[in-house]
Design an enzyme around this catalytic site. Structure first.
Site, PDB file in Angstrom:
ATOM      1  N   ASP A   1      41.436  48.459  43.328  1.00  8.87           N
ATOM      2  CA  ASP A   1      41.418  47.608  44.511  1.00  8.87           C
ATOM      3  C   ASP A   1      40.241  46.655  44.358  1.00  8.87           C
ATOM      4  OD1 ASP A   1      42.890  48.088  47.488  1.00  8.87           O
ATOM      5  OD2 ASP A   1      41.135  46.793  47.492  1.00  8.87           O
TER       6      ASP A   1
ATOM      7  N   TYR B   1      53.589  36.469  54.736  1.00  9.47           N
ATOM      8  CA  TYR B   1      53.807  37.815  54.214  1.00  9.47           C
ATOM      9  C   TYR B   1      55.264  38.019  53.806  1.00  9.47           C
ATOM     10  CZ  TYR B   1      53.757  42.931  53.965  1.00  9.47           C
ATOM     11  OH  TYR B   1      53.869  44.229  53.547  1.00  9.47           O
TER      12      TYR B   1
ATOM     13  N   LYS C   1      56.483  38.728  49.976  1.00 11.47           N
ATOM     14  CA  LYS C   1      57.072  40.011  49.620  1.00 11.47           C
ATOM     15  C   LYS C   1      58.492  39.831  49.073  1.00 11.47           C
ATOM     16  CE  LYS C   1      53.988  43.224  50.213  1.00 11.47           C
ATOM     17  NZ  LYS C   1      53.595  44.114  49.095  1.00 11.47           N
TER      18      LYS C   1
END
Length: 704
Positions: free
Chosen positions: A471, A592, A596
């Site tokens: 991350d 988003y 996606k």
């Protein structure tokens, strides 16, 4: 070597275990066993054994003589009194009258004489400990002792180094014959203070714990000093001739490890069809090991047996040597492994008749490899097994280097080594070990500092995988690493801080995975961010940032995954963590939803392109995963406040809203997503290009 005995520590052990009902003998035996086990130059990973003769009460309340000896499965470094099962001494001593005793009958006799039938099986060398009349006995496989005994004139060197009070016996297979031989030697020399077994190890003894332990330390120290003096003017093959190019070493290791790992994988038939049985790799690239790997003696030395045959179960007798060219070319690497396999099959066929039973051949591929210019690579069914093999091999190479400088390193014959590797007591264990679903496999989870990433990592670890978590947020990633290390084995988790939008970072991430675990089999592109805005008010820079992480980050991870999968040549699995929004986008969630959808489309393209590599690529569409207080959802941290404000809800109300809108009226948890990943990565069905919703049932998000 220095003694670790400390009066205050010894007294503390006596006090601590007295409170648990243990006598002083057992307490001190536990203490000195631990300080022996704490020194890897004496014993490694469960090696060696210790004992004390004392008194205990049987079921009738009678006080009898017992031997408390290390039990199977216990490690001296962490042993407790429970790891020193008590055995009735008198029946053990009576066994010395026998002319012979098979290993199986010996184990039966030992178990039948335990005071507690639930106790672990006593050491296979229990009778040796019993037949020696001293109160305490210590047995180790000290590197320094083995360096002396693995020489053509080993007995002469031991006598010169340790003096006349240390006896020397030839190699004898552990069990009843060795126990009798050691007892006979002691009886003939009752003033002796130690016994060395050629090409095996070393026993010391005494009437108190400190004497037995410190005799061990003094004799090992004498052996170390003797070898150091004899080799002081000779160059060891572990001494670099020039400064080591560390950048070159680490780069070579990252390239070579996946190629080696792929060559060592084995295809096996299962009820689900052919599956790859893989291994985890543990790389050791210390300067002295790199120097060893470049020596003109390296190939010959790695093809000789271990310092002690006790290690053959963990590492095999012979290691594989690969030139730099062989290690960086998949075809040549596989050819070298195949030559090793052919040798191993001949070794097995030549020696199988030495056994009184029909042995079952073990995996003929090597466990340890030495690669020119890169050092040592050990393998195992999991990170722990690979680490054990690496620790042993590391000590072995260093011991061989000293032995070669001392004179000429000499191992056991292949037949004698075979008898140890195919010992009936070890063969009886075959097939009894359970194999987790992802045994030997390595997974990568991006965006692991959030709830979903953590849940995926937990599910993969629970099914036996080693896991690389990554991350950009180093602090949150460390929280996840600590959580995973606390719930599973710490050595199965590698945390790497990286930015998935940086090609350099992603390449480094995959190289780190290759160096640490040998490669990857399961890749989960999960990193994602969100931005709430209507299209009318959309900030193009914020939109680009979402696309950069969710789309470009997925692309870069897929690109590096393809390269690594190709190098390994053993297939694998990719599971793209997409979203319910792929099929059911939300207003004010355009950045988003669009990103996606693009990531999901990349997954479909990967399914088309990666098929030739034997890699299955599927997607999980999750929805409304909040996480917990320790590892919350990073995405909901971003969008939750706006969602709560627009609906007039508090945090619990928001959770309830998403729960109630699903058909199943259920909360979707991080581990649910993890289990979906496990299924898609398992290979239990020949599925690629599929989408698995994990959303509690959202009709408009049904795949169409």
């Amino acid at each position: 070597m220095k003694s670790r005995w400390n009066d205050a520590e010894a007294a503390e052990y006596v006090t601590r275990y007295a409170a648990q009902g243990e006598n002083e003998d057992v307490a001190l035996r536990t203490y000195t066993s631990r300080i022996v086990g704490a020194d890897p130059a004496l014993v490694l990973h469960g090696g060696g054994n210790t004992s004390v003769k004392t008194r205990a009460r049987n079921v009738l309340g009678e006080e009898i003589d017992v031997l408390c000896v290390k039990g199977s499965g216990w490690d001296l470094a962490t042993i407790e009194p429970a790891g020193l099962p008590a055995v009735d001494m008198q029946p053990l001593l009576a066994l010395r009258r026998l002319a012979e005793l098979s290993d199986e009958e010996m184990v039966d006799q030992l178990r039948s004489k335990l005071l507690n039938a639930k106790a672990p099986t006593p050491s296979v060398e229990t009778l040796l400990h019993a037949f020696l009349p001293t109160k305490f006995v210590d047995h180790t496989h000290a590197d320094a002792i083995c360096v002396l005994t693995n020489q053509p004139n080993g007995a002469e060197l031991v006598r010169e180094a340790l003096g006349p009070k240390v006896l020397v016996l030839p190699w004898i297979m552990p069990g009843f014959p060795l126990a009798v031989a050691v007892a006979d030697a002691f009886d003939a020399n009752p003033d002796c203070e130690g016994i060395c077994l050629l090409k095996h190890g070393h026993f010391t003894f005494g009437d108190d714990a400190r004497t037995s332990y410190e005799r061990m330390i003094a004799q090992v120290d004498a052996a170390e000093r003797f070898a150091a003096e004899r080799t002081a003017t000779r160059t060891l093959v572990t001494v670099p001739a020039a400064p080591i190019d560390r950048t070159g070493v680490t780069s070579l290791a990252a390239v070579a490890a996946p190629i080696l790992r792929g060559a060592l994988a084995t295809e096996v038939d299962t009820v689900w069809g052919p599956q790859q049985r893989r291994r985890v790799v543990d790389w050791r690239g210390d300067d002295d090991l790199v120097a060893f790997s470049t020596s003109d003696r390296a190939r010959a030395l790695v093809e000789l047996g271990p310092l002690t045959p006790d290690h053959v179960i963990r590492t095999k007798g012979r290691y594989l040597y690969l030139s730099r060219e062989e290690a960086t070319d998949g075809v040549k690497c596989r050819a070298a492994v195949e030559r090793y396999v052919q040798w191993y099959r001949r070794y097995f066929e030549d020696a199988r008749d030495r056994m009184a039973f029909e042995p079952t051949m073990l995996d003929p591929k090597p466990v340890v490899a030495v690669i020119e210019g890169a050092g040592l690579f050990a393998t195992g069914a999991n990170a722990k097994a690979a680490g054990i093999a690496a620790d042993i091999a590391q000590h072995t190479l260093r011991g061989k280097a000293i032995g070669e400088a001392l004179g000429r390193y000499e191992d056991l014959s292949e037949g004698e080594l075979f008898e140890m590797e195919y010992w009936s007591l070890e063969q009886a264990k075959l097939g009894k070990a359970s194999h987790p679903l992802f045994a030997g496999q390595v997974a990568l989870v991006t965006g692991a500092a959030g709830a979903i990433g953590c849940g995926i990592a937990e599910a993969l670890l629970a099914n036996g995988a080693a896991v690389v978590v990554t991350d950009l947020d180093a602090a949150r990633l460390e929280t996840v690493r600590a959580r995973l290390a606390g719930r599973f084995a710490a050595r199965d988790v590698l945390a790497v801080t990286a930015d998935v939008t940086s090609a350099t970072d992603v390449a480094r991430l995959f190289a780190d995975a290759a160096r640490h675990f040998g490669g990857l089999d399961i890749v989960v592109p999960n990193a994602g961010i969100a931005h709430v805005s209507t299209l009318e008010d959309m900030d193009p820079e914020r939109f680009d940032r979402v696309l950069d992480v969710n789309v470009n980050g997925t692309l870069l991870v897929l690109r590096e995954a393809a390269r690594l999968f190709r190098a390994q040549g053993t297939g694998g699995a990719v599971v793209v963590q997409a979203s319910k929004n792929v099929f059911a986008p939300g207003a004010s969630f355009g950045a988003y939803s669009a990103s996606k959808a693009a990531a999901a489309q990349l997954g479909k393209i990967a399914a088309l392109e990666f098929a030739e590599l034997g890699v299955r690529v599927n997607s999980v569409n999750a929805d409304a995963v909040f996480g917990d207080d320790e590892v919350p959802s990073g995405l909901w941290d971003m969008v939750g406040p706006e969602r709560m404000k627009s609906r007039g809800l508090d945090p619990e109300g928001l959770r309830n809203y998403y729960r109630e809108r699903s058909l199943l009226k259920t909360e979707v948890r991080p581990r649910h997503v993890g289990e979906a990943v496990v299924f898609l990565a398992s290979g239990l069905t020949p599925t690629t290009g599929a989408v698995l919703p994990v959303d509690g049932g959202i009709p408009e998000a049904f795949p169409r």
